[in-house]
Motif scaffolding. Structure first.
Motif, PDB file in Angstrom:
ATOM      1  N   LYS A  67       0.823  -1.201   0.000  1.00  0.00           N
ATOM      2  CA  LYS A  67       0.000   0.000   0.000  1.00  0.00           C
ATOM      3  C   LYS A  67       0.862   1.258   0.000  1.00  0.00           C
ATOM      4  CE  LYS A  67      -3.785   2.245   2.512  1.00  0.00           C
ATOM      5  NZ  LYS A  67      -4.700   2.165   3.688  1.00  0.00           N
ATOM      6  N   TYR A 411      -5.017 -10.084  10.965  1.00  0.00           N
ATOM      7  CA  TYR A 411      -5.286  -9.853   9.551  1.00  0.00           C
ATOM      8  C   TYR A 411      -6.357 -10.802   9.051  1.00  0.00           C
ATOM      9  CZ  TYR A 411      -2.444 -14.062   8.817  1.00  0.00           C
ATOM     10  OH  TYR A 411      -1.958 -15.351   8.848  1.00  0.00           O
ATOM     11  N   HIS A 437      -4.506 -11.645  -1.065  1.00  0.00           N
ATOM     12  CA  HIS A 437      -4.611 -10.305  -0.495  1.00  0.00           C
ATOM     13  C   HIS A 437      -4.798 -10.433   1.009  1.00  0.00           C
ATOM     14  CE1 HIS A 437      -5.100  -5.963  -0.608  1.00  0.00           C
ATOM     15  NE2 HIS A 437      -5.992  -6.121   0.352  1.00  0.00           N
ATOM     16  N   TYR A 439      -5.626  -8.244   4.538  1.00  0.00           N
ATOM     17  CA  TYR A 439      -6.217  -7.020   5.054  1.00  0.00           C
ATOM     18  C   TYR A 439      -5.810  -6.847   6.517  1.00  0.00           C
ATOM     19  CZ  TYR A 439      -9.435  -8.187   1.192  1.00  0.00           C
ATOM     20  OH  TYR A 439      -9.980  -8.552  -0.019  1.00  0.00           O
ATOM     21  N   GLN A 441      -6.099  -5.999  10.333  1.00  0.00           N
ATOM     22  CA  GLN A 441      -7.166  -5.956  11.328  1.00  0.00           C
ATOM     23  C   GLN A 441      -6.626  -5.634  12.716  1.00  0.00           C
ATOM     24  OE1 GLN A 441     -10.436  -6.242  10.631  1.00  0.00           O
ATOM     25  NE2 GLN A 441      -9.896  -6.385   8.460  1.00  0.00           N
ATOM     26  N   ASN A 456      -2.299  -5.340   4.222  1.00  0.00           N
ATOM     27  CA  ASN A 456      -2.668  -4.353   3.209  1.00  0.00           C
ATOM     28  C   ASN A 456      -1.766  -4.485   1.983  1.00  0.00           C
ATOM     29  OD1 ASN A 456      -4.666  -3.451   4.890  1.00  0.00           O
ATOM     30  ND2 ASN A 456      -3.570  -1.633   5.581  1.00  0.00           N
TER      31      ASN A 456
END
Length: 468
Positions: A67, A411, A437, A439, A441, A456
């Motif tokens: 990111k 995550y 992918h 993410y 958390q 990310n």
């Protein structure tokens, strides 16, 4: 006098000298072989003439997208290898194989991210993680063994491939992890399988050399000690080898019971018991794993040890699923207790738990709750396979270092995978695509070192294999 003797030998026995060198006007014959046909099935020559050769050509594209301004990476790797195994001679067989890899076009693997000083995590292990700038000398003698077969059982001594819960191929790069030692599989009856042995060397995935057991621990990231200081066990672990044993008992109606124990001399011991069941289309599984340090966990100095003796770990993992000839579905849960970090050198293999998903592990963590749903589709046993998996991983806070070795926040992870095996003219060719992918958390405290190559981020993979 010596000159006259040599002249006499060269005139009377020219074949002796011919065997010692290659005349410039004679076609090369280093691989000329034996001209006569080996017809005696009890001869050593017959075993070599009736061996089997296997080959593989492999192309691997991988890219990681982080990111924002954090460093992205990509790699194109290509390679090939050959493996030869003789026929059987009084139960004995010999095998030898090797592989070469070329870094055909990649980002700079030796470059660190300017914002976090983080090094490349994924793409570098396609090549040589000990020398990320190496693009040329990427070859490895992978297998060199002597095997003895008796019935369905066998014992193998030398460099070889094994696939066990804790020491396994973990083949998600160009080449898998290899081991050296004595390993066997014995079948005492139709429902029992006993396997195990002694390992004294390992060539981890992403390396081109072979290492003793102690020196193989720490080639990958050392993370942190339980007090938060930087891990410093690389080249500081003393161990004479690994003793491992596994037992599988097949029960009626698709049930099975497995037991494994891995003792790493002077470092730690890990035991696991697993029960798998099947009733109609329903499947279920249960694992229990327990670990303890041996002596000081590898080094008397607590700042240089691998397994801190003040900790131990317990892991419970479960599975419930439904399957038929085309679909496989499951919901999975793993709990690592807060008694300590679950530890198993990443150089040796991937996690054995039902919640494992490619491109991340829960090794190095304690107090973990992991939930994963998996769906696999293989229509009519055809050439296409597809799968999707989604996981929620609740980890300790990144600053709770006693239970979070690598500073990974909680995550969620999504994996999409397609595999296709060609038929007809292109038989032997396989293509695989994997998209991952992750993410975030968890709390990262504004520090991007807890994010880069961890959360990310996306990871893209395309792999071509041609087997012959």
């Amino acid at each position: 006098m010596q000159i006259r003797i040599l002249l006499f030998i060269s005139l009377v026995f020219p074949s002796i000298l011919l065997a010692q060198h290659q005349e410039v006007h004679v076609a090369p014959h280093l691989w000329k072989g034996k001209k006569s046909v080996a017809e005696d099935s009890t001869s050593l020559l017959f075993a070599f003439k009736h061996g089997k050769v296997h080959g593989n050509l492999r192309y691997f594209f991988m890219a990681t997208e982080n990111k924002g301004h954090l460093t992205d990476s990509y790699a194109h790797a290509a390679g090939g290898g050959l493996f030869y195994e003789t026929g059987s001679y009084k139960g004995f067989q010999m095998g030898v194989g090797g592989y070469f890899i070329y870094n055909t076009a990649s980002s700079d693997m030796s470059k660190v991210d300017p914002y976090t000083n983080a090094v490349n995590r994924y793409e570098a292990s396609l090549f040589d993680i000990e020398n990320p700038a190496n693009k040329h000398d990427l070859d490895r003698l992978e297998e060199l063994y002597l095997k003895y077969n008796f019935g369905k059982s066998h014992l193998t001594a030398g460099k070889q491939l094994i696939n066990t819960p804790f020491i396994n191929l973990q083949d998600g790069r160009m080449r898998p992890t290899e081991v050296g030692g004595l390993y066997g599989e014995i079948f005492p009856g139709k429902k029992n399988k006993l396997e195990g042995g002694y390992l004294h060397e390992i060539s981890p995935r992403g390396t081109v050399d072979w290492y003793g057991i102690g020196e193989s621990i720490g080639i990958y990231s050392n993370g942190t000690n339980i007090d938060g200081t930087k891990g410093n066990y690389a080249q500081n672990i003393e161990s004479k080898g690994i003793y491992l044993v596994g037992y599988t008992h097949t029960l009626p109606k698709g049930h099975s019971l497995k037991f494994w124990n891995v003792l790493v001399d002077n470092v730690f011991n890990t035991s696991q018991i697993q029960w798998d069941a099947k009733k109609g289309n329903w499947v279920a599984g249960l694992q229990y794993t327990e670990q303890h340090a041996i002596h000081h966990g590898g080094n008397e100095d607590p700042t240089r040890t691998y397994f801190d003796p003040s900790q131990m770990s317990r892991v419970f993992s479960t599975k419930l699923g439904w399957e038929n000839s085309q679909w496989k579905t499951s919901v999975n849960y793993t709990r690592i207790t807060a008694e300590g970090r679950y530890l198993m050198p990443r150089e040796w293999g991937r996690d054995p738990f039902y919640t494992f998903m490619p491109r991340e592990r829960n090794e190095g963590f304690g107090d973990v709750h992991a939930f994963v749903g998996k769906l696999n589709f293989h229509p009519h046993n055809g050439p296409l396979k597809a799968s999707i998996a989604y996981g929620l991983y609740k980890l300790p806070d990144v600053k709770q270092v006693a239970l979070n070795k690598y500073g990974l926040p909680s995550y969620n992870q999504l994996n999409l995978e397609l595999n296709y095996e060609f038929e007809g003219f292109l038989e032997g060719l396989e293509i695989q695509g994997l998209y991952v992918h992750k993410y975030n958390q968890g709390e990262t405290y504004g520090n991007e070192k807890y994010m880069i190559n961890k959360v990310n981020m996306s990871n893209y993979n395309v792999v071509l294999n041609f087997h012959f």
